[in-house]
Design an enzyme around this catalytic site. Structure first.
Site, PDB file in Angstrom:
ATOM      1  N   ASP A   1      -4.729  -0.602  -4.720  1.00 54.30           N
ATOM      2  CA  ASP A   1      -4.600   0.807  -4.362  1.00 54.30           C
ATOM      3  C   ASP A   1      -3.225   1.244  -4.849  1.00 54.30           C
ATOM      4  OD1 ASP A   1      -5.038   3.339  -3.146  1.00 54.30           O
ATOM      5  OD2 ASP A   1      -3.848   2.697  -1.422  1.00 54.30           O
TER       6      ASP A   1
ATOM      7  N   GLU B   1      -8.370   1.503  -7.861  1.00 47.45           N
ATOM      8  CA  GLU B   1      -8.798   2.863  -7.544  1.00 47.45           C
ATOM      9  C   GLU B   1      -8.353   3.822  -8.642  1.00 47.45           C
ATOM     10  OE1 GLU B   1      -8.041   6.181  -4.078  1.00 47.45           O
ATOM     11  OE2 GLU B   1      -8.135   4.079  -3.475  1.00 47.45           O
TER      12      GLU B   1
ATOM     13  N   ASP C   1      -2.692   1.176   3.111  1.00 49.18           N
ATOM     14  CA  ASP C   1      -2.723   0.921   1.666  1.00 49.18           C
ATOM     15  C   ASP C   1      -3.372  -0.431   1.353  1.00 49.18           C
ATOM     16  OD1 ASP C   1      -1.285   3.333   0.726  1.00 49.18           O
ATOM     17  OD2 ASP C   1       0.353   2.464   1.886  1.00 49.18           O
TER      18      ASP C   1
END
Length: 166
Positions: free
Chosen positions: A7, A67, A139
């Site tokens: 992420d 992502e 996160d």
């Protein structure tokens, strides 16, 4: 199959490593955040690259899922996020890992069952799916969710290929 989920972020980059067994079960290996805030921006980008390389060396994933960048609140934030993501991508590519990209919508859909899920819902589902004693930091949970998303997609693709061969 060991999967590294990322992420990306310009202040904190989450990472999560899961094992996806032949039986379809997921097992938690590791998770955390690369905390780079408090440094000049260029140093943060270098730190993301170097620290992610260390994570890759330590946990030896077979593939990575990251992502995709979403539309940020402002252009400066979007540019910084894109550069942080670029540093992560270079670390992944240089180590020879196959990289798979997923949107936040796809990740939330795969983990929570709803593409517009809130961060807390993602954290709770990741905790439940991986049987973690505590909720992971947001996160890190997003990174684990990205790895879980790829595990689900890879299983589906493998199943389709098996059906096609029959």
């Amino acid at each position: 199959m060991r999967i590294l989920g990322i992420d990306p972020g310009s202040l904190r980059t989450g990472f999560g490593v899961v094992e996806h067994g032949a039986d379809g079960r997921l097992r938690h290996v590791a998770h955390g955040c690369l905390h780079v805030e408090g440094r000049p921006f260029v140093e943060r980008i270098g730190a993301i690259y170097r620290e992610l390389r260390e994570v890759i060396t330590e946990h030896a994933p077979a593939m990575a899922a990251i992502e995709q960048v979403f539309m940020a609140r402002n252009a400066d934030s979007a540019l910084k996020l894109g550069q942080a993501r670029g540093a992560a991508l270079v670390a992944l590519i240089e180590t020879g890992l196959p990289v798979h990209e997923y949107s936040a919508l796809q990740i939330k859909q795969a983990v929570v069952g709803h593409g517009r899920a809130q961060k807390d819902q993602v954290q709770q589902m990741v905790q439940w799916l991986l049987q973690l004693p505590d909720k992971p930091q947001a996160d890190a949970a997003d990174a684990l969710a990205c790895a879980i998303c790829h595990a689900h997609h890879a299983s589906t693709r493998r199943h389709w290929l098996e059906l096609a061969v029959r």
